[in-house]
Design a protein around this motif. Structure first.
Motif, short mmCIF file in Angstrom:
data_model
loop_
_atom_site.label_atom_id
_atom_site.label_comp_id
_atom_site.label_asym_id
_atom_site.label_seq_id
_atom_site.Cartn_x
_atom_site.Cartn_y
_atom_site.Cartn_z
N ILE A 20 0.96 -1.24 0.19
CA ILE A 20 0.19 -0.10 0.07
C ILE A 20 0.94 1.09 0.17
CG2 ILE A 20 -1.90 -1.12 1.14
CD1 ILE A 20 -1.13 0.54 3.66
N GLN B 209 -0.11 -3.30 5.37
CA GLN B 209 -1.25 -2.81 6.20
C GLN B 209 -1.23 -1.34 6.52
OE1 GLN B 209 -3.30 -5.55 7.65
NE2 GLN B 209 -2.35 -6.18 5.72
N ALA B 210 -2.64 -0.92 6.73
CA ALA B 210 -2.85 0.41 6.77
C ALA B 210 -2.06 1.16 8.12
CB ALA B 210 -4.17 0.61 7.01
N ASN B 211 -1.72 0.14 8.91
CA ASN B 211 -1.08 0.92 10.15
C ASN B 211 0.52 0.54 10.07
OD1 ASN B 211 -0.64 -1.90 10.30
ND2 ASN B 211 -1.31 -2.44 12.25
N TYR B 212 0.85 0.41 8.71
CA TYR B 212 2.11 0.43 8.20
C TYR B 212 2.90 -0.78 8.55
CZ TYR B 212 0.69 5.42 7.56
OH TYR B 212 0.07 6.20 7.13
N GLN C 25 6.85 4.80 6.47
CA GLN C 25 5.69 4.27 6.61
C GLN C 25 5.59 3.50 5.14
OE1 GLN C 25 3.45 7.69 7.19
NE2 GLN C 25 3.71 7.55 9.43
#
Length: 310
Positions: free
Chosen positions: A152, A177-180, A160
């Motif tokens: 992502i 993941q969106a939380n890096y 990140q």
């Protein structure tokens, strides 16, 4: 009437000496792909083929005595390396078993991508490298594994940058993941051809990420773990076809190497009244602990190596 000597076994008359068909069940796993250099995608697992008896789709081989059958074990792909961004992880090589020129072939796992790269195609596809939203590698040909995970988008001025996990024989690689955190490798497949339970093969490698975050873990404990920052990723487990973990990224200035995949394996299971003879280049272990069965676990075999039954 039959011109054969028979014996009554308490239920029915049977021939005194009956031949047992030489039917060979098999597990053929290719070498796993290496993880990409940071922030690199996890390596794709080696392609996996096994007989229907052991949760696969392949038909057991009805073998003939005295025929030389191909046996070859795939080697792992190297981890991505080099200066700066470096390289994708290397692809694993194929494993083979069967009739010469028409063997059962499992395809080597695709290497995990370098940062900003697309995962490589293979038995299972490699994960893509961060930060761009590039796709994971495809499982090619289909039926041996699953696609790699997609990275992502993360900012270019920080750590990140979560990369995708490599695909496994059981499931696709997880996306970054969106939380890096890096994506986990796809799960392997449980194939208990050697007996017992919990024998997993062909898990994908975990994706790398930047310092301060959590890298992806390898699938089913046979794929290698990715790394975060300047941590060290782990290689796929030998003789399982696990993908290697992707390398990490530190402080927007330093990229770190990916890890190698795991070598493949060929396992054969057949009636114990037959004997297998291998060519000189083969390394294998024969197990006779299960009554009526022989199991050969072949860990090293190269081009031109063979097995012959008698």
């Amino acid at each position: 009437t039959t011109f054969k000597t028979e014996v009554f076994n308490g239920t029915a008359w049977r021939n005194l000496k009956e031949s047992i068909p030489l039917v060979v069940d098999f597990l053929v796993v290719a070498g796993g792909g290496g993880g990409g250099r940071g922030t690199g995608g996890g390596g794709g697992a080696g392609g996996l083929k096994t007989t229907t008896t052991y949760s696969g789709s392949e038909t057991p081989l009805a073998a003939s005595l005295g025929t030389a059958y191909t046996v070859e074990v795939g080697t792992p792909g190297a981890g991505g390396a080099g200066s700066g961004g470096g390289t994708d992880g290397g692809d694993g090589t194929n494993s083979k078993f069967g009739v010469v020129s028409s063997e059962i072939i499992s395809t080597g796992g695709g290497g995990g991508a370098i940062n900003n790269g697309t995962g490589r195609a293979g038995g299972s596809g490699g994960g893509s490298g961060a930060p761009a939203g590039t796709p994971g590698g495809t499982a090619t040909p289909s039926g041996q594994g699953n696609d790699g995970g997609q990275a992502i988008f993360g900012t270019f001025s920080s750590n990140q940058r979560p990369a995708g996990g490599g695909g496994g024989a059981g499931t696709v690689g997880q996306e970054g993941q969106a939380n890096y955190n890096g994506g986990n490798g796809g799960s392997g497949l449980e194939v208990n051809i050697i007996g017992g339970t919990g024998n997993f093969y062909a898990g994908g490698g975990g994706g790398g990420t930047g310092s301060g975050y959590t890298a992806g873990t390898g699938g089913s404990s046979v794929g290698g773990n990715g790394s975060a920052g300047n941590g060290t990723p782990t290689a796929g487990t030998i003789n399982t076809g696990g993908g290697g973990g992707g390398g990490g990224f530190l402080n927007n200035v330093a990229w770190y190497n990916g890890a190698a995949g795991g070598s493949g394996v060929v396992i054969l299971r057949y009636p114990s009244n037959y004997t297998a003879t291998f060519s000189a280049g083969v390394t294998q272990v024969e197990d006779t602990s299960i009554s009526g069965v022989k199991i050969n676990t072949i860990t090293v075999a190269g081009a031109g190596d063979t097995i012959t039954f008698s």
